[in-house]
Design an enzyme around this catalytic site. Structure first.
Site, PDB file in Angstrom:
ATOM      1  N   TRP A  10      97.297  43.679 108.975  1.00 43.28           N
ATOM      2  CA  TRP A  10      96.861  42.357 108.498  1.00 43.28           C
ATOM      3  C   TRP A  10      97.507  41.970 107.172  1.00 43.28           C
ATOM      4  CZ3 TRP A  10      90.787  41.979 109.271  1.00 43.28           C
ATOM      5  CH2 TRP A  10      90.500  41.995 110.648  1.00 43.28           C
ATOM      6  N   LYS A  11      98.081  42.935 106.468  1.00 46.47           N
ATOM      7  CA  LYS A  11      98.589  42.695 105.112  1.00 46.47           C
ATOM      8  C   LYS A  11      97.468  42.057 104.271  1.00 46.47           C
ATOM      9  CE  LYS A  11     103.168  42.675 107.027  1.00 46.47           C
ATOM     10  NZ  LYS A  11     104.542  42.219 106.998  1.00 46.47           N
ATOM     11  N   HIS A  95     105.276  51.399 103.780  1.00 45.50           N
ATOM     12  CA  HIS A  95     105.682  50.087 104.284  1.00 45.50           C
ATOM     13  C   HIS A  95     106.761  49.521 103.352  1.00 45.50           C
ATOM     14  CE1 HIS A  95     105.640  45.891 105.440  1.00 45.50           C
ATOM     15  NE2 HIS A  95     105.078  46.279 106.574  1.00 45.50           N
ATOM     16  N   GLU A  97     107.215  46.704 102.171  1.00 42.71           N
ATOM     17  CA  GLU A  97     106.702  45.857 101.084  1.00 42.71           C
ATOM     18  C   GLU A  97     106.210  46.720  99.929  1.00 42.71           C
ATOM     19  OE1 GLU A  97     104.097  43.516 103.572  1.00 42.71           O
ATOM     20  OE2 GLU A  97     105.866  42.655 104.523  1.00 42.71           O
ATOM     21  N   GLU A 167     110.727  49.747 111.077  1.00 43.56           N
ATOM     22  CA  GLU A 167     110.587  48.336 110.714  1.00 43.56           C
ATOM     23  C   GLU A 167     111.819  47.884 109.932  1.00 43.56           C
ATOM     24  OE1 GLU A 167     106.075  47.196 110.856  1.00 43.56           O
ATOM     25  OE2 GLU A 167     106.738  47.497 108.804  1.00 43.56           O
ATOM     26  N   SER A 212     108.492  41.086 113.463  1.00 42.50           N
ATOM     27  CA  SER A 212     108.455  39.867 114.287  1.00 42.50           C
ATOM     28  C   SER A 212     108.207  40.149 115.776  1.00 42.50           C
ATOM     29  CB  SER A 212     109.727  39.039 114.090  1.00 42.50           C
ATOM     30  OG  SER A 212     109.825  38.627 112.737  1.00 42.50           O
ATOM     31  N   GLY A 233     102.608  42.441 112.389  1.00 46.40           N
ATOM     32  CA  GLY A 233     102.141  41.721 111.208  1.00 46.40           C
ATOM     33  C   GLY A 233     101.525  40.389 111.605  1.00 46.40           C
ATOM     34  N   GLY A 234     102.272  39.320 111.422  1.00 48.62           N
ATOM     35  CA  GLY A 234     101.760  37.958 111.613  1.00 48.62           C
ATOM     36  C   GLY A 234     100.999  37.759 112.912  1.00 48.62           C
TER      37      GLY A 234
HETATM   38  P1  13P Z   1     105.702  40.774 111.143  1.00 46.93           P
HETATM   39  O1  13P Z   1     105.217  41.134 112.503  1.00 46.93           O
HETATM   40  O2  13P Z   1     104.941  39.644 110.511  1.00 46.93           O
HETATM   41  O3  13P Z   1     107.185  40.554 111.116  1.00 46.93           O
HETATM   42  O4  13P Z   1     105.419  42.022 110.180  1.00 46.93           O
HETATM   43  C1  13P Z   1     105.803  43.296 110.594  1.00 46.93           C
HETATM   44  C2  13P Z   1     105.238  44.292 109.674  1.00 46.93           C
HETATM   45  O5  13P Z   1     105.586  44.356 108.502  1.00 46.93           O
HETATM   46  C3  13P Z   1     104.180  45.176 110.192  1.00 46.93           C
HETATM   47  O6  13P Z   1     103.901  46.212 109.319  1.00 46.93           O
END
Ligand code: 13P
Length: 251
Positions: A10-11, A95, A97, A167, A212, A233-234
């Site tokens: 979910w970030k 991750h 990020e 990723e 994605s 993610g999204g």
């Molecule tokens: P997205 O699916 O939004 O590209 O993010 C991937 C992600 O970073 C999952 O950890």
């Protein structure tokens, strides 16, 4: 048989009311599907309510980060035992990020991975290259370094109680998915690198693809022989999308 998984990340999204609606729809949508294949990794403050909603369902939960330290004067940090207090199964470590925005290098990631395992949590170890690194054709070198930092410290055997997520940084949140062939190529590289250290461990290792993944591309990604599911993610923030992606794993 390798374990196959779809895990939502979910970030830093959500709020109590929206989470409840999202999880209710996900649980309803996944009713009847196998246990131990689906999970969501949520922001720390929501762990108690997520635990409450998901206990006795076929959806597991976890966190997105954890301290490498057990306890002490580490203002703002959260320990593995705290995650255990709320029934977490998984924790994401490394991750991109966290690596890019919070200075987590390969050594710190390895320490977090080991702290998670000591506490009985399953670390989801993220690896992946930036666009510059791909253009420089050093993708394999980067991933090898990220993997070996963990294997050198924790031993290859530790991977029997871990999940790897490939990723590619250029595919995260950009809508630019790696093609199934591009992802498969790196997954094979990861599996064979691990295989040099321990063949049986490599065969059983769950390697997720993240970047994605959407309802309309999950099936072709998950059909590749070395892609064992996804870290989403999204698309994990919309119940219908997440459920469709989970279904793509089961089909
Ligand atoms: P997205 O699916 O939004 O590209 O993010 C991937 C992600 O970073 C999952 O950890």
């Amino acid at each position: 048989m390798r374990k196959r998984l779809v895990i939502g990340n979910w970030k830093m999204h959500g709020c109590l009311v929206e989470n409840e609606k999202l999880l209710d729809s996900i649980v309803a949508g996944l009713d009847g599907l196998p246990a131990n294949q689906f999970a969501v990794c949520v922001p720390y403050p929501y762990l108690p309510s997520v635990q409450n909603t998901l206990k006795n369902t076929n959806v597991s939960w976890g966190a997105q980060n954890v301290s490498q330290y057990e306890k002490g004067a580490y203002t703002g940090e959260v320990s593995v035992s705290m995650l255990n207090d709320f029934g977490c199964t998984y924790v994401i470590v490394g991750h991109s990020e966290r690596r890019a925005l919070y200075g987590e290098d390969n050594d710190i990631v390895a320490e977090k991975y080991m702290a998670a395992q000591r506490a009985g949590l399953i670390p989801i170890l993220c690896v992946g290259e930036t666009l510059e690194q791909r253009d420089e054709e050093i993708t394999e070198q980067i991933i090898q370094e990220q993997l070996m930092a963990v294997i050198n410290k924790a031993g290859v055997g530790s991977l029997s109680k871990a999940v790897i997520a490939y990723e590619p940084v250029w595919a995260i949140g950009t809508g630019k998915t790696a093609t199934p062939e591009q992802a498969q190529e790196v997954h094979v590289f990861i599996r064979s690198s691990v295989g040099m250290q321990g063949n049986n461990i490599a065969k059983e290792l769950t390697i997720l693809y993240g970047g994605s993944v959407k309802a309309n591309n999950a099936s072709e990604l998950f059909a590749m022989p070395d892609i064992d599911g996804g870290l989403i993610g999204g698309a994990s923030l919309a119940a219908s999308d997440f459920v469709a992606i989970c279904n793509a794993l089961s089909n």
